[in-house]
Write a protein that holds these residues in place. Sequence first.
Motif, PDB file in Angstrom:
ATOM      1  N   ASN A  68      48.913  18.170   2.818  1.00 37.97           N
ATOM      2  CA  ASN A  68      49.125  18.393   4.242  1.00 37.97           C
ATOM      3  C   ASN A  68      50.543  18.069   4.692  1.00 37.97           C
ATOM      4  O   ASN A  68      50.836  18.095   5.864  1.00 37.97           O
ATOM      5  CB  ASN A  68      48.142  17.551   5.069  1.00 37.97           C
ATOM      6  N   ASN A  69      51.414  17.714   3.767  1.00 36.80           N
ATOM      7  CA  ASN A  69      52.799  17.367   4.087  1.00 36.80           C
ATOM      8  C   ASN A  69      52.878  16.205   5.081  1.00 36.80           C
ATOM      9  O   ASN A  69      53.692  16.196   5.987  1.00 36.80           O
ATOM     10  CB  ASN A  69      53.567  18.592   4.614  1.00 36.80           C
ATOM     11  N   LEU A  70      51.992  15.218   4.906  1.00 40.43           N
ATOM     12  CA  LEU A  70      51.989  14.045   5.763  1.00 40.43           C
ATOM     13  C   LEU A  70      53.112  13.113   5.348  1.00 40.43           C
ATOM     14  O   LEU A  70      53.584  13.152   4.215  1.00 40.43           O
ATOM     15  CB  LEU A  70      50.646  13.311   5.654  1.00 40.43           C
ATOM     16  N   SER A  71      53.547  12.255   6.272  1.00 41.91           N
ATOM     17  CA  SER A  71      54.600  11.303   5.966  1.00 41.91           C
ATOM     18  C   SER A  71      54.269   9.963   6.584  1.00 41.91           C
ATOM     19  O   SER A  71      53.479   9.867   7.518  1.00 41.91           O
ATOM     20  CB  SER A  71      55.944  11.808   6.486  1.00 41.91           C
ATOM     21  N   GLY A  72      54.888   8.912   6.025  1.00 42.45           N
ATOM     22  CA  GLY A  72      54.704   7.568   6.558  1.00 42.45           C
ATOM     23  C   GLY A  72      53.782   6.745   5.688  1.00 42.45           C
ATOM     24  O   GLY A  72      53.536   7.052   4.531  1.00 42.45           O
ATOM     25  N   ARG A  73      53.259   5.684   6.258  1.00 40.90           N
ATOM     26  CA  ARG A  73      52.414   4.721   5.548  1.00 40.90           C
ATOM     27  C   ARG A  73      50.948   5.158   5.608  1.00 40.90           C
ATOM     28  O   ARG A  73      50.486   5.640   6.637  1.00 40.90           O
ATOM     29  CB  ARG A  73      52.586   3.352   6.206  1.00 40.90           C
ATOM     30  N   THR A  74      50.237   4.967   4.507  1.00 41.84           N
ATOM     31  CA  THR A  74      48.799   5.249   4.492  1.00 41.84           C
ATOM     32  C   THR A  74      48.084   4.231   5.382  1.00 41.84           C
ATOM     33  O   THR A  74      48.608   3.136   5.613  1.00 41.84           O
ATOM     34  CB  THR A  74      48.241   5.175   3.063  1.00 41.84           C
ATOM     35  N   PRO A  75      46.890   4.560   5.880  1.00 41.66           N
ATOM     36  CA  PRO A  75      46.174   3.627   6.758  1.00 41.66           C
ATOM     37  C   PRO A  75      45.832   2.326   6.029  1.00 41.66           C
ATOM     38  O   PRO A  75      45.682   2.308   4.803  1.00 41.66           O
ATOM     39  CB  PRO A  75      44.888   4.378   7.123  1.00 41.66           C
ATOM     40  N   GLU A  76      45.689   1.245   6.788  1.00 40.92           N
ATOM     41  CA  GLU A  76      45.271  -0.030   6.200  1.00 40.92           C
ATOM     42  C   GLU A  76      43.929   0.153   5.526  1.00 40.92           C
ATOM     43  O   GLU A  76      43.062   0.870   6.018  1.00 40.92           O
ATOM     44  CB  GLU A  76      45.150  -1.098   7.285  1.00 40.92           C
ATOM     45  N   ARG A  77      43.740  -0.536   4.406  1.00 38.60           N
ATOM     46  CA  ARG A  77      42.524  -0.384   3.616  1.00 38.60           C
ATOM     47  C   ARG A  77      41.416  -1.285   4.165  1.00 38.60           C
ATOM     48  O   ARG A  77      41.056  -2.285   3.554  1.00 38.60           O
ATOM     49  CB  ARG A  77      42.814  -0.655   2.161  1.00 38.60           C
ATOM     50  N   VAL A  78      40.890  -0.903   5.315  1.00 38.41           N
ATOM     51  CA  VAL A  78      39.772  -1.603   5.930  1.00 38.41           C
ATOM     52  C   VAL A  78      38.680  -0.585   6.207  1.00 38.41           C
ATOM     53  O   VAL A  78      38.933   0.613   6.312  1.00 38.41           O
ATOM     54  CB  VAL A  78      40.191  -2.315   7.243  1.00 38.41           C
ATOM     55  N   ALA A  79      37.464  -1.070   6.313  1.00 41.11           N
ATOM     56  CA  ALA A  79      36.295  -0.220   6.569  1.00 41.11           C
ATOM     57  C   ALA A  79      36.269   0.964   5.606  1.00 41.11           C
ATOM     58  O   ALA A  79      36.446   0.788   4.408  1.00 41.11           O
ATOM     59  CB  ALA A  79      36.276   0.219   8.029  1.00 41.11           C
ATOM     60  N   TRP A  98      49.628   1.491  -0.410  1.00 43.38           N
ATOM     61  CA  TRP A  98      48.432   1.455  -1.235  1.00 43.38           C
ATOM     62  C   TRP A  98      47.423   2.483  -0.756  1.00 43.38           C
ATOM     63  O   TRP A  98      47.288   2.651   0.449  1.00 43.38           O
ATOM     64  CB  TRP A  98      47.835   0.041  -1.183  1.00 43.38           C
ATOM     65  N   PRO A  99      46.776   3.232  -1.614  1.00 43.30           N
ATOM     66  CA  PRO A  99      46.666   3.137  -3.068  1.00 43.30           C
ATOM     67  C   PRO A  99      47.722   3.944  -3.829  1.00 43.30           C
ATOM     68  O   PRO A  99      47.602   4.127  -5.034  1.00 43.30           O
ATOM     69  CB  PRO A  99      45.281   3.695  -3.347  1.00 43.30           C
ATOM     70  N   LEU A 100      48.727   4.438  -3.164  1.00 38.34           N
ATOM     71  CA  LEU A 100      49.754   5.241  -3.819  1.00 38.34           C
ATOM     72  C   LEU A 100      50.725   4.355  -4.583  1.00 38.34           C
ATOM     73  O   LEU A 100      50.959   3.212  -4.192  1.00 38.34           O
ATOM     74  CB  LEU A 100      50.503   6.080  -2.780  1.00 38.34           C
ATOM     75  N   PRO A 101      51.336   4.872  -5.634  1.00 38.69           N
ATOM     76  CA  PRO A 101      52.292   4.064  -6.391  1.00 38.69           C
ATOM     77  C   PRO A 101      53.601   3.827  -5.633  1.00 38.69           C
ATOM     78  O   PRO A 101      54.317   2.881  -5.918  1.00 38.69           O
ATOM     79  CB  PRO A 101      52.533   4.884  -7.662  1.00 38.69           C
ATOM     80  N   LYS A 102      53.910   4.686  -4.658  1.00 36.22           N
ATOM     81  CA  LYS A 102      55.162   4.541  -3.903  1.00 36.22           C
ATOM     82  C   LYS A 102      54.980   3.483  -2.822  1.00 36.22           C
ATOM     83  O   LYS A 102      54.139   3.611  -1.929  1.00 36.22           O
ATOM     84  CB  LYS A 102      55.543   5.865  -3.254  1.00 36.22           C
ATOM     85  N   LYS A 103      55.767   2.414  -2.933  1.00 31.61           N
ATOM     86  CA  LYS A 103      55.720   1.339  -1.948  1.00 31.61           C
ATOM     87  C   LYS A 103      56.537   1.727  -0.726  1.00 31.61           C
ATOM     88  O   LYS A 103      57.517   2.452  -0.820  1.00 31.61           O
ATOM     89  CB  LYS A 103      56.273   0.037  -2.546  1.00 31.61           C
ATOM     90  N   CYS A 104      56.131   1.242   0.424  1.00 30.01           N
ATOM     91  CA  CYS A 104      56.851   1.523   1.668  1.00 30.01           C
ATOM     92  C   CYS A 104      57.959   0.490   1.843  1.00 30.01           C
ATOM     93  O   CYS A 104      57.692  -0.690   2.015  1.00 30.01           O
ATOM     94  CB  CYS A 104      55.919   1.467   2.868  1.00 30.01           C
ATOM     95  N   THR A 105      59.182   0.947   1.793  1.00 24.22           N
ATOM     96  CA  THR A 105      60.322   0.082   2.075  1.00 24.22           C
ATOM     97  C   THR A 105      60.955   0.589   3.353  1.00 24.22           C
ATOM     98  O   THR A 105      60.687   1.701   3.798  1.00 24.22           O
ATOM     99  CB  THR A 105      61.353   0.140   0.933  1.00 24.22           C
ATOM    100  N   ILE A 106      61.795  -0.219   3.907  1.00 23.65           N
ATOM    101  CA  ILE A 106      62.462   0.208   5.150  1.00 23.65           C
ATOM    102  C   ILE A 106      63.222   1.496   4.914  1.00 23.65           C
ATOM    103  O   ILE A 106      63.180   2.421   5.722  1.00 23.65           O
ATOM    104  CB  ILE A 106      63.397  -0.900   5.677  1.00 23.65           C
ATOM    105  N   ALA A 107      63.903   1.590   3.789  1.00 23.44           N
ATOM    106  CA  ALA A 107      64.693   2.795   3.508  1.00 23.44           C
ATOM    107  C   ALA A 107      63.799   4.025   3.439  1.00 23.44           C
ATOM    108  O   ALA A 107      64.142   5.080   3.976  1.00 23.44           O
ATOM    109  CB  ALA A 107      65.468   2.628   2.211  1.00 23.44           C
ATOM    110  N   THR A 108      62.635   3.905   2.815  1.00 27.63           N
ATOM    111  CA  THR A 108      61.719   5.041   2.705  1.00 27.63           C
ATOM    112  C   THR A 108      61.215   5.457   4.077  1.00 27.63           C
ATOM    113  O   THR A 108      61.204   6.632   4.419  1.00 27.63           O
ATOM    114  CB  THR A 108      60.523   4.682   1.804  1.00 27.63           C
ATOM    115  N   VAL A 109      60.803   4.478   4.864  1.00 30.67           N
ATOM    116  CA  VAL A 109      60.269   4.778   6.192  1.00 30.67           C
ATOM    117  C   VAL A 109      61.346   5.412   7.066  1.00 30.67           C
ATOM    118  O   VAL A 109      61.092   6.353   7.805  1.00 30.67           O
ATOM    119  CB  VAL A 109      59.703   3.495   6.843  1.00 30.67           C
TER     120      VAL A 109
END
Length: 158
Positions: A68-79, A98-109
């Motif tokens: 879907n060409n989404l960007s940003g951080r995945t939702p928090e892993r709750v519920a 998480w669960p993706l291997p790419k960690k969110c850093t300030i530069a990425t965001v």
Amino acid sequence: MSGINLSGNNFTGEIPEEFGNLTSIKLLNLSHNALTGSIPSTFSKFEQIESLDLCYNNLTAVFSVAYNNLSGRTPERVAQFATFNENCYDGNPFLCGWPLPKKCTIATVLYINPNWRRRWFYYVEMVMEGCYYFMVDHLPVPEKYKVLDPSSGRLSWQ
């Protein structure tokens, strides 16, 4: 038609596959019914959907926002989000966390989201400006940088 709200009607049974033929619908609300079964595969035909509310039913569902060409951080892993695996996010190269291997850093965001990038640079500019004026107002100027203006008789910086 931009939307249909059929919430709270005590509908039972499975969601009719024909809803998927409403390809240009933007909102579909079937919440607060007694619907069962799975979400019809015809829902994948929705081309302009912005809001799909199926809460408070008895549906079985598999979550996937793949490709879907989404960007940003995945939702928090709750519920329910805690049950989603990496495959649910396939094909979205600008997602991180998480669960993706790419960690969110300030530069990425900052690279991914231009709005956050503008806010970050504005914040950095305000901090730098604040530091500058703090230094000007609170730090003494060494004598070698002070210059006497002969016309006004005032000291200024060199």
